[in-house]
Design a protein around this motif. Structure first.
Motif, PDB file in Angstrom:
ATOM      1  N   ALA A 288       0.813  -1.215   0.000  1.00 52.97           N
ATOM      2  CA  ALA A 288       0.000   0.000   0.000  1.00 52.97           C
ATOM      3  C   ALA A 288       0.844   1.262   0.000  1.00 52.97           C
ATOM      4  CB  ALA A 288      -0.928   0.011   1.213  1.00 52.97           C
ATOM      5  N   THR A 289       2.175   1.116   0.079  1.00 52.70           N
ATOM      6  CA  THR A 289       3.041   2.292   0.175  1.00 52.70           C
ATOM      7  C   THR A 289       3.690   2.666  -1.151  1.00 52.70           C
ATOM      8  OG1 THR A 289       4.936   0.940   0.863  1.00 52.70           O
ATOM      9  CG2 THR A 289       3.531   1.827   2.602  1.00 52.70           C
ATOM     10  N   ARG A 299      10.847  11.699   1.637  1.00 55.31           N
ATOM     11  CA  ARG A 299      11.799  10.599   1.668  1.00 55.31           C
ATOM     12  C   ARG A 299      11.052   9.275   1.781  1.00 55.31           C
ATOM     13  NH1 ARG A 299      14.858   8.112   5.717  1.00 55.31           N
ATOM     14  NH2 ARG A 299      13.912   9.380   7.369  1.00 55.31           N
ATOM     15  N   GLY A 300      11.573   8.228   1.134  1.00 50.24           N
ATOM     16  CA  GLY A 300      10.953   6.921   1.188  1.00 50.24           C
ATOM     17  C   GLY A 300       9.944   6.730   0.069  1.00 50.24           C
ATOM     18  N   THR A 301       9.049   5.774   0.246  1.00 51.21           N
ATOM     19  CA  THR A 301       8.005   5.511  -0.745  1.00 51.21           C
ATOM     20  C   THR A 301       6.639   5.700  -0.086  1.00 51.21           C
ATOM     21  OG1 THR A 301       7.855   3.145  -0.240  1.00 51.21           O
ATOM     22  CG2 THR A 301       9.475   3.825  -1.891  1.00 51.21           C
ATOM     23  N   GLY A 302       5.668   6.093  -0.893  1.00 57.48           N
ATOM     24  CA  GLY A 302       4.354   6.308  -0.300  1.00 57.48           C
ATOM     25  C   GLY A 302       3.296   6.634  -1.323  1.00 57.48           C
ATOM     26  N   LYS A 309      -3.083   9.044   3.529  1.00 51.36           N
ATOM     27  CA  LYS A 309      -1.703   9.305   3.147  1.00 51.36           C
ATOM     28  C   LYS A 309      -0.828   8.312   3.892  1.00 51.36           C
ATOM     29  CE  LYS A 309      -2.272  14.160   1.945  1.00 51.36           C
ATOM     30  NZ  LYS A 309      -3.698  13.935   1.642  1.00 51.36           N
ATOM     31  N   VAL A 310       0.124   7.710   3.181  1.00 47.51           N
ATOM     32  CA  VAL A 310       0.991   6.730   3.804  1.00 47.51           C
ATOM     33  C   VAL A 310       2.379   6.844   3.199  1.00 47.51           C
ATOM     34  CG1 VAL A 310       0.265   4.926   2.167  1.00 47.51           C
ATOM     35  CG2 VAL A 310       1.275   4.273   4.369  1.00 47.51           C
ATOM     36  N   VAL A 311       3.397   6.718   4.037  1.00 47.65           N
ATOM     37  CA  VAL A 311       4.783   6.764   3.564  1.00 47.65           C
ATOM     38  C   VAL A 311       5.611   5.838   4.439  1.00 47.65           C
ATOM     39  CG1 VAL A 311       5.374   8.755   5.007  1.00 47.65           C
ATOM     40  CG2 VAL A 311       6.726   8.270   2.952  1.00 47.65           C
ATOM     41  N   THR A 321       6.637   3.052   9.102  1.00 45.65           N
ATOM     42  CA  THR A 321       5.493   3.433   8.279  1.00 45.65           C
ATOM     43  C   THR A 321       4.688   4.500   8.994  1.00 45.65           C
ATOM     44  OG1 THR A 321       5.380   1.187   7.378  1.00 45.65           O
ATOM     45  CG2 THR A 321       3.469   2.603   7.041  1.00 45.65           C
ATOM     46  N   PHE A 322       4.376   5.571   8.277  1.00 42.50           N
ATOM     47  CA  PHE A 322       3.543   6.654   8.785  1.00 42.50           C
ATOM     48  C   PHE A 322       2.271   6.702   7.943  1.00 42.50           C
ATOM     49  CE2 PHE A 322       7.987   7.717   9.288  1.00 42.50           C
ATOM     50  CZ  PHE A 322       8.089   8.237  10.566  1.00 42.50           C
ATOM     51  N   ALA A 323       1.140   6.937   8.587  1.00 41.41           N
ATOM     52  CA  ALA A 323      -0.108   7.029   7.839  1.00 41.41           C
ATOM     53  C   ALA A 323      -1.020   8.056   8.493  1.00 41.41           C
ATOM     54  CB  ALA A 323      -0.809   5.677   7.780  1.00 41.41           C
TER      55      ALA A 323
END
Length: 360
Positions: A288-289, A299-302, A309-311, A321-323
């Motif tokens: 899902a990212t 930075r990262g994927t998301g 919103k997710v990264v 993982t942040f959402a």
């Protein structure tokens, strides 16, 4: 008077259940093992009548339906429903209904649907399960991600979920009620017992059953109003909208940080902010990212969708993982998400994931 009668009835049921549980040997139901003695069992044999929680009392009027997971079809569900009626001195009838649902199966395949599903469990009232178990509970809902050996054929993690809903209805309306699950520790034990039975049926049980040994952490605070910084995060400014909002800070650990913002009092979701670093729990976000940065400078994927919103990015040597889940806000959450991720990365001591974030 009706509330008093119901309270006395619940106390009596709880007393009977506790006495029977002690006589039978406390805790056996939490491991998924039973001294089968003819009493009714539920959820693939995971729970036994009179084993502790009030909803399993032999005094309750209860029905159940279930489909057990198997090796050929590693999906399962069970529902335990209770129905009770009483008539007050004024002749008014009161009806109490309770439904406890357990599900066993892989996380939803569609990314948007999965984010909505995750949001039902990773919210501001959820606390991590004890003893390193990759899951959470808020006392009414619970989720446990099973070991990798139970993954679906396409790699999606398999989870066991528990959801309880109870209502008390009379001519004046309907109000939420106590489902009789007990405290958060009791809910964790119910969940783990069902998980053990589910894994046995699906053919992926380990040498030893999962166990709940330690207490479940309690919430660090109660619901707070807009008068404090939202989620206690400096810079999370919601402007005039904050006057109609309240928030609940949940877990704040190195593996998990949660906060829910709701319309007051106790209303609809405004947004849920989530950070997950616990490796097995974080697999719920796999797929899902995305495969690239969600926006310029991140930075990262998301993925930045309309309602979430997710990264995911490396943070102090491990993936985090942040959402932000906000189906009602559409694209308005970007500044809130920036503030949340910056606050978390500062707290755990890693490079910001959002553009323009401050360093360590």
């Amino acid at each position: 008077m009706r509330q008093f009668v119901r309270a006395r009835r619940r106390t009596a049921w709880a007393g009977v259940a506790i006495a029977v549980a002690v006589a039978a040997g406390l805790g056996t139901w939490a491991t998924g093992t039973w001294p089968f003695d003819g009493r009714d069992t539920y959820c693939w044999g995971a729970w036994e009548e009179d084993s502790g929680p009030e909803f399993l009392s032999s005094e309750a009027e209860r029905t159940s339906e279930e489909t057990a997971p198997t090796a050929e079809r590693p999906r399962g569900r069970c529902t335990v429903a209770l129905h009770a009626e009483d008539v007050g001195s004024d002749g008014e009838k009161n009806v109490d209904t309770t439904e406890i649902r357990v599900g066993y199966g892989p996380a939803p395949e569609d990314a948007a649907r999965r984010m909505t599903w995750i949001g039902g469990y990773l919210n501001g009232r959820a606390m991590p399960l004890p003893d390193g178990l990759p899951g959470v509970t808020d006392g009414k809902h619970a989720l446990l991600v099973l070991p990798e050996r139970c993954d679906a054929g396409d790699g999606r993690p398999t989870a066991v979920t528990l959801d309880a809903k109870a209502e008390s209805a009379w001519s004046g309306g309907t109000l939420p009620a106590d489902a009789g699950l007990g405290d958060a520790r009791s809910v964790a034990e119910l969940l783990v017992a069902a998980a053990n039975r589910g894994m046995e049926g699906a053919g992926c049980a380990g040498a030893k059953p999962l166990r709940v040994v330690s207490p479940v952490l309690t919430l660090p605070e109660e619901v707070e109003s807009y008068r404090s910084p939202m989620c206690r995060i400096r810079g999370l400014d919601l402007g005039a909208a904050a006057e109609d909002l309240e928030y609940q800070v949940g877990a704040v650990t190195r593996d998990l940080q949660l906060c829910s913002v709701r319309t007051r009092p106790g209303g609809d979701q405004y947004f849920d902010a989530v950070m997950v670093a616990q490796p097995r729990l974080a697999t719920l976000f796999d797929g899902a990212t995305g495969s690239k940065a969600p926006a310029c400078g991140w930075r990262g994927t998301g993925v930045f969708a309309d309602d979430y919103k997710v990264v995911r990015a490396d943070c102090a040597g491990r993936p985090v993982t942040f959402a932000m889940l906000a189906p009602s806000l559409r694209r308005q959450t970007a500044p809130h998400f920036v503030a949340f991720t910056n606050a978390v990365t500062r707290r755990v001591g890693c490079v910001p994931v959002a553009p323009g974030g401050s360093g360590r």
